[in-house]
Motif scaffolding. Structure first.
Motif: not given
Length: 181
Positions: A12-13, A15-20, A23
């Motif tokens: 999850r961490t 995935a969040k970093t990759t998504a940020a 973006h």
């Protein structure tokens, strides 16, 4: 063996970093595409490029005497307008970059270290110069920075002047002096 919750948390961490990051990259790409579209519309318009036929051999200004001479030249409205047009075409990735590029084109780093916004400590006060008004007018006229205010331009000028001591190896020189002391 690592438990499932640890793997899920790490995933999850990640995935969040990759998504940020994705973006942020998309946002920067949008800015670049917008700037590219503005440049293309400027180039494809039927308006001729502005006449900026001045001798800019005295730029960047290198000493206080050159600054006094430039202030005298800026009394001539034609020279002033041509300098504004010239500086407005310098460009930049954003407003800060555009103002920093204009300042670099106008003032040498040596003269910038002898200047500050208000003229404190015997330095040249940039706020009272006509050159400040020229930089502001050029930044506001820059087609790549349409939503810029004079207050923002002043803030970027102040910052550029503040950073003068660190440019061109100034930070390393000061670090060496502290080590030797």
């Amino acid at each position: 063996m690592e438990d499932i919750t640890g793997l899920v948390t790490r995933h999850r961490t990640y995935a969040k970093t990759t998504a940020a990051l994705m973006h942020e990259m998309l946002a920067k790409q949008d800015v670049l595409l917008e700037q590219q579209a503005r440049i293309f519309s400027l180039l494809s318009s039927s308006q001729p490029l502005p006449d900026c036929s001045l001798d800019y051999s005295d730029l960047p200004l290198r000493d206080p005497q050159g600054l006094v001479e430039m202030e005298a030249k800026l009394q001539d409205q034609d020279y002033r307008n041509k300098l504004i047009k010239h500086l407005s075409l310098i460009g930049g990735m954003d407003a800060r970059d555009a103002v920093f590029r204009m300042m670099k084109r106008v003032l040498s780093n040596n003269l910038a270290t002898k200047s500050n916004w208000r003229g404190m400590n015997g330095k040249c006060p940039f706020a009272s110069l006509q050159l400040k008004e020229v930089i502001i007018a050029a930044a506001l006229k820059n087609p790549l920075t349409p939503a810029l205010s004079a207050c923002e331009v002043e803030r970027y000028i102040k910052r550029w002047l503040q950073l003068a001591m660190d440019r061109e190896g100034g930070r390393k020189r000061r670090a060496k002096l502290q080590v030797l002391s």
